[in-house]
Motif scaffolding. Sequence first.
Motif, short mmCIF file in Angstrom:
data_model
loop_
_atom_site.label_atom_id
_atom_site.label_comp_id
_atom_site.label_asym_id
_atom_site.label_seq_id
_atom_site.Cartn_x
_atom_site.Cartn_y
_atom_site.Cartn_z
N PRO A 53 0.82 -1.24 0.00
CA PRO A 53 0.00 0.00 0.00
C PRO A 53 0.85 1.27 0.00
O PRO A 53 0.57 2.21 -0.76
CB PRO A 53 -0.82 -0.12 1.30
CG PRO A 53 -0.86 -1.59 1.57
CD PRO A 53 0.48 -2.11 1.14
N ARG A 54 1.87 1.32 0.83
CA ARG A 54 2.69 2.54 0.90
C ARG A 54 3.61 2.67 -0.31
O ARG A 54 3.93 3.79 -0.73
CB ARG A 54 3.50 2.55 2.20
CG ARG A 54 2.65 2.89 3.42
CD ARG A 54 3.46 3.02 4.67
NE ARG A 54 3.94 1.72 5.13
CZ ARG A 54 4.66 1.53 6.24
NH1 ARG A 54 4.99 2.56 7.00
NH2 ARG A 54 5.05 0.31 6.57
N ARG B 169 2.74 1.85 -3.30
CA ARG B 169 1.85 2.41 -4.31
C ARG B 169 1.66 3.91 -4.08
O ARG B 169 1.67 4.71 -5.04
CB ARG B 169 0.51 1.70 -4.28
CG ARG B 169 0.54 0.32 -4.92
CD ARG B 169 -0.76 -0.44 -4.68
NE ARG B 169 -0.90 -1.57 -5.59
CZ ARG B 169 -1.86 -2.48 -5.49
NH1 ARG B 169 -2.76 -2.39 -4.51
NH2 ARG B 169 -1.92 -3.47 -6.36
N LEU C 97 -1.49 1.07 -9.19
CA LEU C 97 -2.43 1.18 -8.06
C LEU C 97 -3.46 0.06 -8.03
O LEU C 97 -4.08 -0.17 -6.99
CB LEU C 97 -3.16 2.53 -8.12
CG LEU C 97 -2.29 3.78 -7.96
CD1 LEU C 97 -3.13 5.04 -8.09
CD2 LEU C 97 -1.56 3.78 -6.62
#
Length: 290
Positions: free
Chosen positions: A215-216, A218, A258
Amino acid sequence: MPLNIWLLAIRPKTLPLAVASIVLGAASAGTVNVGVLALALLTALLLQILSNLANDYGDGLRGTDGHERTGPVRVLASGQVSVAQLRRAIVVVILLALTSGLALLTLALGHDLAAWLGFLLLGALSVLAALGYTLGRRPYGYSGLGDAAVFVFFGPVAVLGTGWLMRPELAAAGIWAALVAGLLSMAVLNINNIRDMAGDAQAGKHTLALRLGLPRARAWQAGLLALAVLAAERLMTGWGYLALAGLWPLAIGLKLVLTREGTELNRALALTAKGTLILTVGLALGLVTS
């Protein structure tokens, strides 16, 4: 050895990054010497090819490019090239890069001894950086420092160095240009490392993307592109607005990063490299015509 195997080894989709840095650096100086530009492009391309071959060699020896790999096939890990063949290719490319680099300095610097010493040091550091990413006892690419190195060598070193060879002074445009090239090059590497997270984790290759987590990593990709566009806006003038055409492939590449994983990120990497080249060439056109 078939040519297509060596084309696979040098990773052509990443080579626009070297072109982007040199072209933007030359344009930021406000004056372009065609001979210096040609030799700077050749030297930069050879250094990037060296880095790609060394990366294939180092990761292949360490077993990083295993069966779980989702990126393009690596020639050593797949057995298409032997260790000895790849080692010889690395030596040949080093010699070619040194020859091209010395010709470049001879043409651009003449008898300026201080400048010669400075650029010889930069050249040596560039070769060491290309080799040290995956080679040696403590390759910095396995410690999460590859992103910083890419920013430094594709940004300030390539852009400001090329600008200085064109005109020995530091222009404000060169600083913004270095930021654009460095940030976009980091974005390409980040896609590569997001794609390879699973294999890198098993091999103990602790890239920045792996340390951040998906997540980070991205979010970091989006941030890199946003900062690069903000820096590019400072250089847009006249024909430089043609650089906006590069935003489309960059946006598609970001959307893939993403929302997708695995092999689909190969397309994202190619699109981001393409967008980088279009954007930087557009900016360069604006700089040289303004």
